[in-house]
Design a protein around this motif. Structure first.
Motif, mmCIF file in Angstrom:
data_model
loop_
_atom_site.group_PDB
_atom_site.id
_atom_site.type_symbol
_atom_site.label_atom_id
_atom_site.label_comp_id
_atom_site.label_asym_id
_atom_site.label_seq_id
_atom_site.Cartn_x
_atom_site.Cartn_y
_atom_site.Cartn_z
ATOM 1 N N GLY A 1 -8.516 -3.146 1.115
ATOM 2 C CA GLY A 1 -8.421 -1.970 1.573
ATOM 3 C C GLY A 1 -9.537 -1.111 -0.215
ATOM 4 O O GLY A 1 -10.278 -2.431 -0.452
ATOM 5 N N LYS B 1 -5.142 2.073 -0.763
ATOM 6 C CA LYS B 1 -5.465 1.827 1.245
ATOM 7 C C LYS B 1 -5.959 0.766 1.526
ATOM 8 O O LYS B 1 -6.667 0.100 1.291
ATOM 9 N N GLU B 2 -5.436 1.181 3.246
ATOM 10 C CA GLU B 2 -6.161 0.495 3.764
ATOM 11 C C GLU B 2 -7.651 0.121 4.146
ATOM 12 O O GLU B 2 -8.350 1.464 3.859
ATOM 13 N N TYR C 1 1.194 -1.212 -0.409
ATOM 14 C CA TYR C 1 0.121 -0.426 0.320
ATOM 15 C C TYR C 1 0.932 1.711 -0.372
ATOM 16 O O TYR C 1 0.241 2.608 -0.691
ATOM 17 N N SER C 2 1.791 1.144 0.446
ATOM 18 C CA SER C 2 2.290 1.965 1.145
ATOM 19 C C SER C 2 3.358 2.877 -0.632
ATOM 20 O O SER C 2 3.450 3.396 -0.232
#
Ligand code: MTE
Length: 303
Positions: free
Chosen positions: A194, A198-199, A6-7
Motif C-alpha cells: 500500500g 491505502k491500497e 486500511y479502512s
C-alpha cells in the motif's frame, strides 16, 4: 507495531504511527513536523537531510512502469483496468518448502507497517513515499531458503493482453530483477502492499511490489508473481538491455555516474516550478544501515 486495517486508518493514526516509526529509527520526534494534509516533513534514515513527504498526486501520476508504456503518464492512464485479483505469488528454487500464497494470505500473515523511504530513480529524481508493507525477510523465511540460496530473483507478471508495453520489445519481458540473499534479507528491503495508508494503486505496482531503499528505483520490481532463490547471480532485464549502464548492484552512489549523466544530485519531485535539486547521498542516505553489506567491495567495479 500492531496490524492495521486500511479502512481503520485515519490521518491521526497515520500520524501516530509515523511518530513511532521515527522513534524506532532513533530520531527525536520533536524534529518531526506534520503539515495540514499529512504532507509534512520527516526525517528519512538520513542524519542531515530533512525532507518533505512527496504529495500523493505526484507519486501516483509520475511513474515508471514500462509494461504500460514509457511515458511518465502511461502507467496511471493505462493500468486502471489491470486485474490484480486473483493473484498468486510463488516462492521456489533453492528452498526447503516451495510455497504459493494469495495476496490476502500474504497481507494477513504479517503486520503491515508504514515505512517512509525515499525512492531515488536512476534518471535523477526522487520522491519520499509513505509505503505500507513488511520486511521481505519474513516472507522468505516461510519458504526456508536452503544452503545453496545465494541470490533472489524477482519476476513481474507477464500478461501482454493487459499490459500494452509488453507487446513491444522495450525490455526482455517479463521484467526481472535480483538481489543478493543478504540484501533481500535486510530489514529495509520491503514488500509493499500500500501507499499513504491505502491500497497500492495499479500504477505503483499493485498488488505486490518491492522497495529497496538504498538502490536505484528500478531494483524495486512491481506486480511480482515469482520469487526464486538461486545459486547464481540473476541477469536482470536492465542488465540484459544495457550491461554497461545498469549493473547488478545498482546501489545509489553519487560518485559513480551513469555513462550518460551525472548521479551527483537529484531533482525533488513536487517541489514546485523551480524544481529543487538536492545532493544525492551514498546508499540514498541509508548507509548507516547497509554499508556493512559491501565492506571490502569496490563499488565502482560492482556498480
Ligand atoms: N517494475 C516493473 N515491473 N516495470 C518497470 O518498468 N520501473 C522501475 C521500478 N519497478 C519498473 C518497475 C523504475 S525505473 C522505478 S524508478 C520504479 O519502479 C518507479 O516506481 P513508482 O512508479 O512507484 O515511483
Amino acid at each position: 507495531m500492531k496490524k492495521v486495517k486500511y479502512s481503520e486508518i485515519t490521518p491521526e493514526k497515520i500520524y501516530l504511527r509515523r511518530r513511532e516509526f521515527v522513534k524506532k529509527l532513533g530520531f527525536s520526534t520533536g524534529s518531526l513536523m506534520i503539515g495540514q494534509n499529512m504532507i509534512g516533513k520527516a526525517f528519512a534514515a538520513n542524519d542531515n537531510l530533512q525532507e518533505k513527504i512527496t504529495e500523493r498526486r505526484y507519486v501516483t501520476t509520475y511513474n515508471n512502469y514500462y509494461e504500460f508504456g514509457t511515458r511518465k503518464s502511461d502507467p496511471v492512464e493505462k493500468s486502471q483496468n489491470f486485474k490484480t485479483s486473483p493473484w498468486n505469488l510463488t516462492i521456489d528454487g533453492e528452498v526447503e518448502k516451495k510455497i504459493t500464497l494469495t495476496v490476502n494470505e500474504i497481507k494477513n500473515s504479517f503486520p503491515i507497517e508504514e515505512k517512509i523511504y525515499r525512492l531515488r530513480c536512476v534518471e535523477g529524481w526522487s520522491m519520499v513515499i509513505p509505503w505500507m508493507g513488511f520486511s521481505l525477510n519474513k516472507l522468505l523465511e516461510k519458504a526456508s531458503p536452503n544452503g545453496k540460496a545465494k541470490f533472489v530473483e524477482f519476476t513481474t507478471v507477464f500478461d501482454p493482453e493487459q499490459m500494452p508495453g509488453q507487446r513491444y520489445p522495450i525490455l526482455k519481458w517479463p521484467y526481472k530483477e535480483g538481489l543478493r540473499i543478504d540484501e533481500a534479507m535486510h530489514p529495509l528491503t520491503t514488500m509493499v502492499t500500500g501507499l499513504y495508508g491505502k491500497e497500492l494503486p495499479n500504477q505503483n505496482g499493485a498488488p505486490l511490489r518491492l522497495i529497496v531503499p538504498w538502490k536505484y528505483g528500478f531494483k524495486s520490481s512491481k506486480a511480482i508473481v515469482n520469487i526464486k532463490l538461486v545459486e547464481k547471480m540473476p541477469i536482470s532485464s536492465w542488465m540484459q538491455a544495457s550491461p554497461k549502464e545498469y549493473g547488478f548492484y545498482s546501489n545509489v552512489n553519487p560518485r559513480v555516474n551513469h555513462p550518460r549523466w551525472s548521479q551527483a544530485s537529484e531533482r525533488v519531485i513536487g517541489s514546485g516550478i523551480l524544481s529543487e535539486r538536492i545532493p544525492t547521498t551514498m546508499f540514498n542516505g541509508y548507509g548507516d544501515q547497509v554499508a556493512n553489506l559491501y565492506s571490502g567491495m569496490d563499488l565502482k567495479k560492482n556498480f
